[in-house]
Design a protein around this motif. Sequence first.
Motif, PDB file in Angstrom:
ATOM      1  N   MET A 268      62.572  54.189  78.469  1.00 32.99           N
ATOM      2  CA  MET A 268      63.729  53.357  78.182  1.00 32.99           C
ATOM      3  C   MET A 268      63.845  53.172  76.675  1.00 32.99           C
ATOM      4  O   MET A 268      62.872  53.041  75.968  1.00 32.99           O
ATOM      5  CB  MET A 268      63.549  52.017  78.891  1.00 32.99           C
ATOM      6  CG  MET A 268      64.731  51.125  78.791  1.00 32.99           C
ATOM      7  SD  MET A 268      66.096  51.826  79.701  1.00 32.99           S
ATOM      8  CE  MET A 268      67.313  50.631  79.421  1.00 32.99           C
ATOM      9  N   VAL A 269      65.065  53.172  76.195  1.00 33.22           N
ATOM     10  CA  VAL A 269      65.315  52.971  74.777  1.00 33.22           C
ATOM     11  C   VAL A 269      65.360  51.476  74.513  1.00 33.22           C
ATOM     12  O   VAL A 269      66.169  50.770  75.097  1.00 33.22           O
ATOM     13  CB  VAL A 269      66.636  53.641  74.360  1.00 33.22           C
ATOM     14  CG1 VAL A 269      66.905  53.422  72.899  1.00 33.22           C
ATOM     15  CG2 VAL A 269      66.603  55.127  74.691  1.00 33.22           C
ATOM     16  N   PRO A 270      64.455  50.955  73.651  1.00 36.07           N
ATOM     17  CA  PRO A 270      64.397  49.511  73.425  1.00 36.07           C
ATOM     18  C   PRO A 270      65.608  48.997  72.650  1.00 36.07           C
ATOM     19  O   PRO A 270      66.114  49.661  71.768  1.00 36.07           O
ATOM     20  CB  PRO A 270      63.111  49.338  72.614  1.00 36.07           C
ATOM     21  CG  PRO A 270      62.874  50.648  71.972  1.00 36.07           C
ATOM     22  CD  PRO A 270      63.452  51.686  72.888  1.00 36.07           C
ATOM     23  N   GLY A 271      66.075  47.796  73.030  1.00 36.02           N
ATOM     24  CA  GLY A 271      67.109  47.117  72.271  1.00 36.02           C
ATOM     25  C   GLY A 271      68.535  47.514  72.600  1.00 36.02           C
ATOM     26  O   GLY A 271      69.460  47.021  71.988  1.00 36.02           O
TER      27      GLY A 271
ATOM     28  N   ASP B 108      69.289  68.539  62.786  1.00 34.41           N
ATOM     29  CA  ASP B 108      69.593  69.693  63.636  1.00 34.41           C
ATOM     30  C   ASP B 108      69.247  69.425  65.093  1.00 34.41           C
ATOM     31  O   ASP B 108      69.014  70.347  65.856  1.00 34.41           O
ATOM     32  CB  ASP B 108      68.846  70.922  63.129  1.00 34.41           C
ATOM     33  CG  ASP B 108      67.357  70.843  63.383  1.00 34.41           C
ATOM     34  OD1 ASP B 108      66.805  69.727  63.401  1.00 34.41           O
ATOM     35  OD2 ASP B 108      66.732  71.902  63.578  1.00 34.41           O
ATOM     36  N   ARG B 109      69.238  68.167  65.496  1.00 38.24           N
ATOM     37  CA  ARG B 109      68.861  67.809  66.864  1.00 38.24           C
ATOM     38  C   ARG B 109      70.080  67.786  67.789  1.00 38.24           C
ATOM     39  O   ARG B 109      71.203  67.544  67.364  1.00 38.24           O
ATOM     40  CB  ARG B 109      68.196  66.435  66.918  1.00 38.24           C
ATOM     41  CG  ARG B 109      66.986  66.274  66.029  1.00 38.24           C
ATOM     42  CD  ARG B 109      65.833  67.148  66.510  1.00 38.24           C
ATOM     43  NE  ARG B 109      64.581  66.827  65.869  1.00 38.24           N
ATOM     44  CZ  ARG B 109      64.171  67.309  64.721  1.00 38.24           C
ATOM     45  NH1 ARG B 109      64.935  68.112  64.041  1.00 38.24           N
ATOM     46  NH2 ARG B 109      62.992  66.978  64.236  1.00 38.24           N
ATOM     47  N   VAL B 110      69.803  68.010  69.077  1.00 31.60           N
ATOM     48  CA  VAL B 110      70.837  68.025  70.105  1.00 31.60           C
ATOM     49  C   VAL B 110      70.337  67.188  71.278  1.00 31.60           C
ATOM     50  O   VAL B 110      69.190  67.321  71.688  1.00 31.60           O
ATOM     51  CB  VAL B 110      71.125  69.475  70.557  1.00 31.60           C
ATOM     52  CG1 VAL B 110      72.179  69.508  71.637  1.00 31.60           C
ATOM     53  CG2 VAL B 110      71.541  70.346  69.379  1.00 31.60           C
ATOM     54  N   LEU B 111      71.194  66.313  71.812  1.00 38.80           N
ATOM     55  CA  LEU B 111      70.865  65.507  72.981  1.00 38.80           C
ATOM     56  C   LEU B 111      71.421  66.216  74.210  1.00 38.80           C
ATOM     57  O   LEU B 111      72.613  66.510  74.283  1.00 38.80           O
ATOM     58  CB  LEU B 111      71.465  64.107  72.861  1.00 38.80           C
ATOM     59  CG  LEU B 111      71.171  63.134  74.001  1.00 38.80           C
ATOM     60  CD1 LEU B 111      69.683  62.794  74.054  1.00 38.80           C
ATOM     61  CD2 LEU B 111      72.000  61.871  73.858  1.00 38.80           C
ATOM     62  N   ILE B 112      70.526  66.515  75.163  1.00 35.65           N
ATOM     63  CA  ILE B 112      70.887  67.295  76.345  1.00 35.65           C
ATOM     64  C   ILE B 112      70.585  66.491  77.599  1.00 35.65           C
ATOM     65  O   ILE B 112      69.534  65.857  77.698  1.00 35.65           O
ATOM     66  CB  ILE B 112      70.105  68.625  76.376  1.00 35.65           C
ATOM     67  CG1 ILE B 112      70.505  69.487  75.180  1.00 35.65           C
ATOM     68  CG2 ILE B 112      70.317  69.363  77.684  1.00 35.65           C
ATOM     69  CD1 ILE B 112      69.729  70.776  75.064  1.00 35.65           C
ATOM     70  N   GLN B 113      71.501  66.535  78.549  1.00 36.35           N
ATOM     71  CA  GLN B 113      71.269  65.955  79.874  1.00 36.35           C
ATOM     72  C   GLN B 113      70.853  67.106  80.782  1.00 36.35           C
ATOM     73  O   GLN B 113      71.659  67.979  81.091  1.00 36.35           O
ATOM     74  CB  GLN B 113      72.532  65.291  80.400  1.00 36.35           C
ATOM     75  CG  GLN B 113      72.340  64.655  81.747  1.00 36.35           C
ATOM     76  CD  GLN B 113      73.617  63.962  82.222  1.00 36.35           C
ATOM     77  OE1 GLN B 113      74.687  64.104  81.649  1.00 36.35           O
ATOM     78  NE2 GLN B 113      73.487  63.218  83.285  1.00 36.35           N
ATOM     79  N   PRO B 114      69.579  67.136  81.197  1.00 34.18           N
ATOM     80  CA  PRO B 114      69.091  68.264  81.991  1.00 34.18           C
ATOM     81  C   PRO B 114      69.805  68.371  83.341  1.00 34.18           C
ATOM     82  O   PRO B 114      70.155  67.372  83.950  1.00 34.18           O
ATOM     83  CB  PRO B 114      67.607  67.964  82.203  1.00 34.18           C
ATOM     84  CG  PRO B 114      67.268  66.902  81.237  1.00 34.18           C
ATOM     85  CD  PRO B 114      68.535  66.162  80.937  1.00 34.18           C
ATOM     86  N   LYS B 115      70.028  69.616  83.757  1.00 34.14           N
ATOM     87  CA  LYS B 115      70.569  69.853  85.099  1.00 34.14           C
ATOM     88  C   LYS B 115      69.477  69.561  86.110  1.00 34.14           C
ATOM     89  O   LYS B 115      68.303  69.679  85.827  1.00 34.14           O
ATOM     90  CB  LYS B 115      70.992  71.318  85.245  1.00 34.14           C
ATOM     91  CG  LYS B 115      72.315  71.635  84.606  1.00 34.14           C
ATOM     92  CD  LYS B 115      72.672  73.095  84.751  1.00 34.14           C
ATOM     93  CE  LYS B 115      72.744  73.512  86.191  1.00 34.14           C
ATOM     94  NZ  LYS B 115      73.183  74.908  86.364  1.00 34.14           N
TER      95      LYS B 115
ATOM     96  N   GLU C 104      64.614  58.258  78.509  1.00 36.86           N
ATOM     97  CA  GLU C 104      65.333  57.779  79.684  1.00 36.86           C
ATOM     98  C   GLU C 104      66.246  56.645  79.249  1.00 36.86           C
ATOM     99  O   GLU C 104      65.829  55.740  78.517  1.00 36.86           O
ATOM    100  CB  GLU C 104      64.358  57.303  80.752  1.00 36.86           C
ATOM    101  CG  GLU C 104      65.026  56.990  82.059  1.00 36.86           C
ATOM    102  CD  GLU C 104      64.037  56.692  83.173  1.00 36.86           C
ATOM    103  OE1 GLU C 104      64.355  55.832  84.011  1.00 36.86           O
ATOM    104  OE2 GLU C 104      62.970  57.313  83.189  1.00 36.86           O
ATOM    105  N   PHE C 105      67.507  56.711  79.679  1.00 33.40           N
ATOM    106  CA  PHE C 105      68.499  55.689  79.341  1.00 33.40           C
ATOM    107  C   PHE C 105      69.356  55.455  80.569  1.00 33.40           C
ATOM    108  O   PHE C 105      69.963  56.395  81.102  1.00 33.40           O
ATOM    109  CB  PHE C 105      69.352  56.154  78.155  1.00 33.40           C
ATOM    110  CG  PHE C 105      70.400  55.172  77.736  1.00 33.40           C
ATOM    111  CD1 PHE C 105      70.043  53.957  77.194  1.00 33.40           C
ATOM    112  CD2 PHE C 105      71.741  55.465  77.880  1.00 33.40           C
ATOM    113  CE1 PHE C 105      70.999  53.045  76.800  1.00 33.40           C
ATOM    114  CE2 PHE C 105      72.711  54.563  77.492  1.00 33.40           C
ATOM    115  CZ  PHE C 105      72.341  53.348  76.952  1.00 33.40           C
ATOM    116  N   ASN C 106      69.408  54.222  81.058  1.00 36.04           N
ATOM    117  CA  ASN C 106      70.158  53.862  82.268  1.00 36.04           C
ATOM    118  C   ASN C 106      69.783  54.734  83.457  1.00 36.04           C
ATOM    119  O   ASN C 106      70.646  55.290  84.139  1.00 36.04           O
ATOM    120  CB  ASN C 106      71.671  53.928  82.010  1.00 36.04           C
ATOM    121  CG  ASN C 106      72.128  52.819  81.106  1.00 36.04           C
ATOM    122  OD1 ASN C 106      71.562  51.738  81.096  1.00 36.04           O
ATOM    123  ND2 ASN C 106      73.141  53.093  80.315  1.00 36.04           N
ATOM    124  N   ASN C 107      68.500  54.888  83.668  1.00 32.31           N
ATOM    125  CA  ASN C 107      67.949  55.660  84.792  1.00 32.31           C
ATOM    126  C   ASN C 107      68.372  57.127  84.778  1.00 32.31           C
ATOM    127  O   ASN C 107      68.400  57.773  85.807  1.00 32.31           O
ATOM    128  CB  ASN C 107      68.308  55.029  86.139  1.00 32.31           C
ATOM    129  CG  ASN C 107      67.720  53.656  86.280  1.00 32.31           C
ATOM    130  OD1 ASN C 107      66.589  53.410  85.851  1.00 32.31           O
ATOM    131  ND2 ASN C 107      68.465  52.738  86.864  1.00 32.31           N
TER     132      ASN C 107
END
Length: 127
Positions: free
Chosen positions: A1-4, A18-25, A102-105
């Motif tokens: 969980m991301v705090p705050g 150079d980062r990318v946020l990915i939602q895994p399939k 993990e963010f919002n389950n």
Amino acid sequence: MVPGIDEKDLSKFIVVGDRVLIQPKTPEKRTKSGLFLPPNVQEKEKVHSGYVVKVGPGYPISAIAEEDEPWKSKSENVRYVPLQPREGDLAVYLQNSGYEIEFNNQKYVIVSQSAILMLIRDEGLFE
């Protein structure tokens, strides 16, 4: 969980560099022949895929010295070489190169652009 962070949207997330946020399939639960795969086998796969949710600004470019024109005002604006991934692309990436949060389950993975092996972009998908 991301705090705050209590809100339910990702608009407050700022991906850096150079980062990318990915939602895994969701991984396949069966093989092509119909055998069920246990979760530990699915997690050991070296290559995973997921949808690009957010993209960082890219690689920073160092400022060009303008010593030949000293009367010009100096600007400190940082410029970037943009990244190839765009929001909505399907990315095939190396699992061991990412950091899982993990963010919002919901699970997300942060990877650098160099960990992405391939992008699949369907321009007409969201029209």
